[in-house]
Design a protein around this motif. Structure first.
Motif, PDB file in Angstrom:
ATOM      1  N   GLY A   9       8.831  -5.500  13.100  1.00 41.88           N
ATOM      2  CA  GLY A   9       7.935  -4.207  13.607  1.00 41.88           C
ATOM      3  C   GLY A   9       8.252  -3.437  14.827  1.00 41.88           C
ATOM      4  N   GLY A  10       7.796  -2.425  15.299  1.00 37.44           N
ATOM      5  CA  GLY A  10       8.099  -1.950  16.431  1.00 37.44           C
ATOM      6  C   GLY A  10       7.944  -0.300  16.347  1.00 37.44           C
ATOM      7  N   LEU A  11       8.414   0.256  17.528  1.00 41.49           N
ATOM      8  CA  LEU A  11       8.188   1.754  17.826  1.00 41.49           C
ATOM      9  C   LEU A  11       9.362   2.542  17.270  1.00 41.49           C
ATOM     10  N   VAL A  12       9.204   3.436  16.485  1.00 43.63           N
ATOM     11  CA  VAL A  12      10.312   4.369  15.902  1.00 43.63           C
ATOM     12  C   VAL A  12       9.965   5.800  15.946  1.00 43.63           C
ATOM     13  N   GLN A  13      10.906   6.490  15.945  1.00 44.41           N
ATOM     14  CA  GLN A  13      10.601   8.101  15.826  1.00 44.41           C
ATOM     15  C   GLN A  13      10.625   8.229  14.213  1.00 44.41           C
ATOM     16  N   PRO A  14       9.790   9.467  14.258  1.00 43.73           N
ATOM     17  CA  PRO A  14       9.567  10.207  12.934  1.00 43.73           C
ATOM     18  C   PRO A  14      11.009  10.225  12.122  1.00 43.73           C
ATOM     19  N   GLY A  15      11.156   9.813  11.009  1.00 43.91           N
ATOM     20  CA  GLY A  15      12.468   9.966  10.264  1.00 43.91           C
ATOM     21  C   GLY A  15      13.225   8.870  10.384  1.00 43.91           C
ATOM     22  N   GLY A  16      12.833   7.848  11.196  1.00 47.87           N
ATOM     23  CA  GLY A  16      13.735   6.969  11.270  1.00 47.87           C
ATOM     24  C   GLY A  16      13.546   5.575  10.413  1.00 47.87           C
ATOM     25  N   SER A  17      14.076   4.393  10.557  1.00 47.36           N
ATOM     26  CA  SER A  17      13.754   3.282   9.870  1.00 47.36           C
ATOM     27  C   SER A  17      13.748   2.184  10.374  1.00 47.36           C
ATOM     28  N   LEU A  18      13.087   1.195   9.456  1.00 44.57           N
ATOM     29  CA  LEU A  18      12.695  -0.194  10.182  1.00 44.57           C
ATOM     30  C   LEU A  18      12.819  -1.171   9.060  1.00 44.57           C
ATOM     31  N   ARG A  19      13.243  -2.310   9.159  1.00 40.74           N
ATOM     32  CA  ARG A  19      13.145  -3.288   7.752  1.00 40.74           C
ATOM     33  C   ARG A  19      12.354  -4.579   8.519  1.00 40.74           C
ATOM     34  N   LEU A  20      11.234  -4.929   7.531  1.00 38.43           N
ATOM     35  CA  LEU A  20      10.546  -5.739   7.877  1.00 38.43           C
ATOM     36  C   LEU A  20      10.877  -7.107   7.107  1.00 38.43           C
ATOM     37  N   SER A  21      10.846  -8.178   7.755  1.00 41.79           N
ATOM     38  CA  SER A  21      10.896  -9.467   7.185  1.00 41.79           C
ATOM     39  C   SER A  21       9.722 -10.381   7.232  1.00 41.79           C
ATOM     40  N   CYS A  22       9.652 -11.338   6.195  1.00 40.68           N
ATOM     41  CA  CYS A  22       8.623 -12.325   6.227  1.00 40.68           C
ATOM     42  C   CYS A  22       9.010 -13.320   5.478  1.00 40.68           C
ATOM     43  N   VAL A  23       8.965 -14.579   6.205  1.00 40.15           N
ATOM     44  CA  VAL A  23       9.552 -15.722   5.717  1.00 40.15           C
ATOM     45  C   VAL A  23       8.438 -16.790   5.532  1.00 40.15           C
ATOM     46  N   VAL A  24       8.449 -17.417   4.378  1.00 39.41           N
ATOM     47  CA  VAL A  24       7.590 -18.644   3.813  1.00 39.41           C
ATOM     48  C   VAL A  24       8.041 -19.639   4.129  1.00 39.41           C
ATOM     49  N   SER A  25       7.531 -20.730   4.935  1.00 40.76           N
ATOM     50  CA  SER A  25       7.800 -21.907   5.201  1.00 40.76           C
ATOM     51  C   SER A  25       7.052 -22.967   5.037  1.00 40.76           C
ATOM     52  N   GLY A  26       7.300 -24.368   4.859  1.00 42.70           N
ATOM     53  CA  GLY A  26       6.470 -25.185   4.718  1.00 42.70           C
ATOM     54  C   GLY A  26       6.506 -25.936   3.384  1.00 42.70           C
ATOM     55  N   SER A  27       5.577 -26.902   2.931  1.00 45.54           N
ATOM     56  CA  SER A  27       5.657 -27.540   1.922  1.00 45.54           C
ATOM     57  C   SER A  27       5.317 -26.956   0.456  1.00 45.54           C
ATOM     58  N   VAL A  28       6.404 -25.621   0.435  1.00 49.11           N
ATOM     59  CA  VAL A  28       6.385 -24.815  -0.948  1.00 49.11           C
ATOM     60  C   VAL A  28       6.989 -25.432  -1.982  1.00 49.11           C
ATOM     61  N   PHE A  29       6.347 -25.600  -3.175  1.00 52.52           N
ATOM     62  CA  PHE A  29       7.029 -25.879  -4.386  1.00 52.52           C
ATOM     63  C   PHE A  29       7.636 -24.545  -4.980  1.00 52.52           C
ATOM     64  N   SER A  30       7.019 -23.560  -5.105  1.00 58.60           N
ATOM     65  CA  SER A  30       7.132 -21.997  -5.719  1.00 58.60           C
ATOM     66  C   SER A  30       6.365 -21.143  -5.081  1.00 58.60           C
ATOM     67  N   ILE A  31       7.027 -19.971  -5.339  1.00 62.66           N
ATOM     68  CA  ILE A  31       6.382 -18.850  -4.871  1.00 62.66           C
ATOM     69  C   ILE A  31       6.345 -17.844  -5.962  1.00 62.66           C
ATOM     70  N   ASN A  32       4.974 -17.227  -6.143  1.00 61.51           N
ATOM     71  CA  ASN A  32       5.046 -16.210  -7.319  1.00 61.51           C
ATOM     72  C   ASN A  32       5.167 -14.944  -6.662  1.00 61.51           C
ATOM     73  N   GLY A  33       4.088 -14.356  -6.319  1.00 65.71           N
ATOM     74  CA  GLY A  33       3.872 -13.174  -5.720  1.00 65.71           C
ATOM     75  C   GLY A  33       4.155 -13.088  -4.086  1.00 65.71           C
ATOM     76  N   MET A  34       4.799 -11.944  -3.894  1.00 66.78           N
ATOM     77  CA  MET A  34       5.097 -11.460  -2.381  1.00 66.78           C
ATOM     78  C   MET A  34       4.846 -10.161  -2.115  1.00 66.78           C
ATOM     79  N   GLY A  35       4.422  -9.636  -1.048  1.00 68.78           N
ATOM     80  CA  GLY A  35       4.218  -8.388  -0.926  1.00 68.78           C
ATOM     81  C   GLY A  35       3.860  -7.916   0.393  1.00 68.78           C
ATOM     82  N   TRP A  36       3.609  -6.557   0.556  1.00 70.00           N
ATOM     83  CA  TRP A  36       3.425  -6.029   1.868  1.00 70.00           C
ATOM     84  C   TRP A  36       2.167  -5.152   1.807  1.00 70.00           C
ATOM     85  N   TYR A  37       1.142  -5.307   2.776  1.00 72.77           N
ATOM     86  CA  TYR A  37       0.065  -4.744   2.862  1.00 72.77           C
ATOM     87  C   TYR A  37       0.016  -3.932   4.288  1.00 72.77           C
ATOM     88  N   ARG A  38      -0.831  -2.954   4.552  1.00 67.35           N
ATOM     89  CA  ARG A  38      -0.889  -2.220   5.724  1.00 67.35           C
ATOM     90  C   ARG A  38      -2.286  -1.983   6.209  1.00 67.35           C
TER      91      ARG A  38
END
Length: 120
Positions: A9-38
């Motif tokens: 995340g961060g500050l960006v001017q109108p018309g600009g681009s950003l790329r968000l990342s989300c890493v899941v860590s820990g004792s994970v066996f499997s991941i089904n759904g992943m998503g972004w909300y705001r």
């Protein structure tokens, strides 16, 4: 224990681009759904985009032509590429993931949120 850690995340001017990342860590066996909300100030949290393990995606109409969700299952990471950003995209963006941990129990978690501000 499972954790979701967002970045990008961060500050960006109108018309600009950003790329968000989300890493899941820990004792994970499997991941089904992943998503972004705001959640914008004074508004309810809303779905931006979601992805299933098999690659199916769902993107909100308000961002469909500008945002792209992708995931790297090997890295337990989901991305949100945001292009042509507008002032109305300003919000705290939250990652969400669900699946199973190594003891067989299911998890459903939220990240801590990352602020995206679109302003000149």
């Amino acid at each position: 224990q499972v954790q979701l850690v967002e970045s990008g995340g961060g500050l960006v001017q109108p018309g600009g681009s950003l790329r968000l990342s989300c890493v899941v860590s820990g004792s994970v066996f499997s991941i089904n759904g992943m998503g972004w909300y705001r959640q914008a100030p004074g508004k309810e949290r809303e779905l931006v985009a979601s992805s299933t393990r098999d690659g199916s995606t769902n993107v909100a109409d308000s961002v469909k032509d500008r945002f792209t969700i992708s995931r790297d299952n090997a890295k337990s990471t989901v991305y949100l590429q945001m292009n042509s950003l507008k002032a109305e995209d300003t919000a705290v963006y939250y990652c969400n993931a669900n699946g199973r941990i190594t003891n067989g129990k299911y998890f459903g978690l939220w990240g801590q949120g990352t602020l995206v501000t679109v302003s000149s």
